[in-house]
Motif scaffolding. Structure first.
Motif, PDB file in Angstrom:
ATOM      1  N   GLU A  75       0.828  -1.202   0.000  1.00  0.00           N
ATOM      2  CA  GLU A  75       0.000   0.000   0.000  1.00  0.00           C
ATOM      3  C   GLU A  75       0.866   1.256   0.000  1.00  0.00           C
ATOM      4  O   GLU A  75       0.568   2.234  -0.697  1.00  0.00           O
ATOM      5  CB  GLU A  75      -0.924  -0.001   1.223  1.00  0.00           C
ATOM      6  CG  GLU A  75      -2.001  -1.079   1.183  1.00  0.00           C
ATOM      7  CD  GLU A  75      -2.812  -1.133   2.470  1.00  0.00           C
ATOM      8  OE1 GLU A  75      -2.573  -0.273   3.351  1.00  0.00           O
ATOM      9  OE2 GLU A  75      -3.679  -2.021   2.587  1.00  0.00           O
ATOM     10  N   LYS A  76       1.952   1.229   0.768  1.00  0.00           N
ATOM     11  CA  LYS A  76       2.837   2.395   0.830  1.00  0.00           C
ATOM     12  C   LYS A  76       3.595   2.581  -0.479  1.00  0.00           C
ATOM     13  O   LYS A  76       3.805   3.715  -0.935  1.00  0.00           O
ATOM     14  CB  LYS A  76       3.815   2.269   2.004  1.00  0.00           C
ATOM     15  CG  LYS A  76       3.154   2.435   3.360  1.00  0.00           C
ATOM     16  CD  LYS A  76       4.147   2.590   4.462  1.00  0.00           C
ATOM     17  CE  LYS A  76       3.443   2.923   5.770  1.00  0.00           C
ATOM     18  NZ  LYS A  76       2.764   4.236   5.714  1.00  0.00           N
TER      19      LYS A  76
ATOM     20  N   LYS B 235       2.505   1.805  -3.398  1.00  0.00           N
ATOM     21  CA  LYS B 235       1.527   2.355  -4.344  1.00  0.00           C
ATOM     22  C   LYS B 235       1.284   3.834  -4.055  1.00  0.00           C
ATOM     23  O   LYS B 235       1.202   4.659  -4.983  1.00  0.00           O
ATOM     24  CB  LYS B 235       0.218   1.576  -4.232  1.00  0.00           C
ATOM     25  CG  LYS B 235      -0.846   2.010  -5.231  1.00  0.00           C
ATOM     26  CD  LYS B 235      -2.129   1.203  -5.066  1.00  0.00           C
ATOM     27  CE  LYS B 235      -1.904  -0.272  -5.369  1.00  0.00           C
ATOM     28  NZ  LYS B 235      -3.199  -1.037  -5.327  1.00  0.00           N
ATOM     29  N   GLU B 236       1.199   4.176  -2.755  1.00  0.00           N
ATOM     30  CA  GLU B 236       0.959   5.562  -2.362  1.00  0.00           C
ATOM     31  C   GLU B 236       2.047   6.498  -2.885  1.00  0.00           C
ATOM     32  O   GLU B 236       1.777   7.611  -3.340  1.00  0.00           O
ATOM     33  CB  GLU B 236       0.870   5.660  -0.834  1.00  0.00           C
ATOM     34  CG  GLU B 236       0.684   7.067  -0.293  1.00  0.00           C
ATOM     35  CD  GLU B 236       0.727   7.104   1.228  1.00  0.00           C
ATOM     36  OE1 GLU B 236       0.819   8.215   1.780  1.00  0.00           O
ATOM     37  OE2 GLU B 236       0.689   6.018   1.853  1.00  0.00           O
TER      38      GLU B 236
ATOM     39  N   GLU C 261       4.114   5.742  -5.369  1.00  0.00           N
ATOM     40  CA  GLU C 261       4.407   5.384  -6.758  1.00  0.00           C
ATOM     41  C   GLU C 261       5.832   4.849  -6.914  1.00  0.00           C
ATOM     42  O   GLU C 261       6.575   5.227  -7.832  1.00  0.00           O
ATOM     43  CB  GLU C 261       4.178   6.590  -7.681  1.00  0.00           C
ATOM     44  CG  GLU C 261       2.734   7.076  -7.667  1.00  0.00           C
ATOM     45  CD  GLU C 261       2.484   8.233  -8.634  1.00  0.00           C
ATOM     46  OE1 GLU C 261       3.463   8.716  -9.229  1.00  0.00           O
ATOM     47  OE2 GLU C 261       1.319   8.640  -8.781  1.00  0.00           O
TER      48      GLU C 261
END
Length: 291
Positions: free
Chosen positions: A252-253, A255-256, A258
């Motif tokens: 998740e991090k 993705k956050e 990029e």
């Protein structure tokens, strides 16, 4: 060669003999209250040992200054700090002595024969009451300019609170008990995990916070040091599902922010209770340049 290995802990002193393959003749005694009592207990243990040894390797809390041959900083055993502990122990045992910080020793065990064997860039993170660790660069431990390399627990994470204050199962349990209006030692981290699995909403919230804070700290370590691998040690490293939870939150991090170049490799330690003793032996062989 055989090496007497000793691990100074706040509540107990563990010991054994490294025979080149494993730790044998293991035992422990309660940590004495004074340095003189400690030396007496060590000498009694040494005399009872039936395996001939050629050196003594110690794992100890605090900031170990090899050049000055003393332990600085603070620890749960205050009387081992601030004097030439090497010379006193060498006089006691009549053998060469090598000492290293306990978290560094545990990390050395993993890079020497454990989960990080063959790796060159490694971050070892110990999760106990607080958080400590060790950094390895080009396969060798690196302590930094002031010998504080690997003190990951001092990183600030949230509202002035540190990684040590937020990212451990012990602190998670303390927060849970405080919110319940109970003494902070009423429940252990293991029990809070069990409460969460049984449907306790408050426990679920604190378990979720624990995983989020732990992942946040590991994210910071990964993208400041850029190790090949992060190895997790400490009691909570044995928790089933720990890595799944961390990896899910790490994704998740990534993705956050990029970040698509790679996925951090996070593993749990291979050695558990013997890690400090094995690492102390590895440190002895390294410091003394013995095979």
């Amino acid at each position: 060669m055989a090496i007497l290995t000793i691990d100074f802990g706040g509540s107990a002193v563990k010991y054994g003999v490294w025979n080149g393959i494993e730790i044998i003749n293991k035992g422990k005694f309660k940590t004495p209250d004074t340095w003189n009592e400690m030396k007496a207990s060590l000498l009694a243990m040494f005399k009872e040992n039936e395996v001939p040894v050629e050196g003594v390797a110690l794992s100890a809390p605090g900031v170990v200054d090899v050049q000055k041959q003393m332990i600085n900083g603070i620890s749960a055993i205050p009387y081992i700090h601030g004097f030439n502990i090497y010379s006193e122990l060498e006089e006691l045992f009549k053998l060469p002595v090598a000492i290293e910080n306990d978290a560094n020793c545990a990390g050395m065990a993993e890079i020497y024969e454990g989960a990080a064997k063959g790796k060159q860039e490694v971050a070892f993170v110990v999760i106990g009451t607080g958080i400590g660790g060790a950094i390895f660069h080009k396969g060798e431990i690196t302590k930094g300019a002031h010998l504080y390399g690997g003190e990951f627990g001092l990183m600030y994470l949230n509202n002035g609170q540190t990684f040590s204050e937020l990212g451990t199962a012990v602190q998670m349990a303390w927060r849970y008990c405080e919110r319940k209006g109970l003494d902070k030692d009423t429940y252990t981290g293991e029990e809070v995990f069990q409460f969460a699995e049984a449907g306790d909403e408050l426990a679920r919230e604190e378990v979720n916070n624990f995983y989020n804070y732990l992942t946040q700290g590991l994210f910071g370590i990964q993208f400041s040091l850029d190790p090949e691998i992060i190895v997790l040690g400490g009691g909570v490293s044995a928790k089933k599902g720990l890595l799944d939870e961390i990896n899910s939150r790490m994704q998740e991090k990534l993705k956050e922010f990029e970040l698509n170049d790679f996925v951090p490799e996070i593993v749990t330690c291979q050695y558990k209770n013997d890690a400090n003793l094995i690492g102390a032996a590895a440190n002895f062989l390294t410091q003394k340049n013995w095979e």
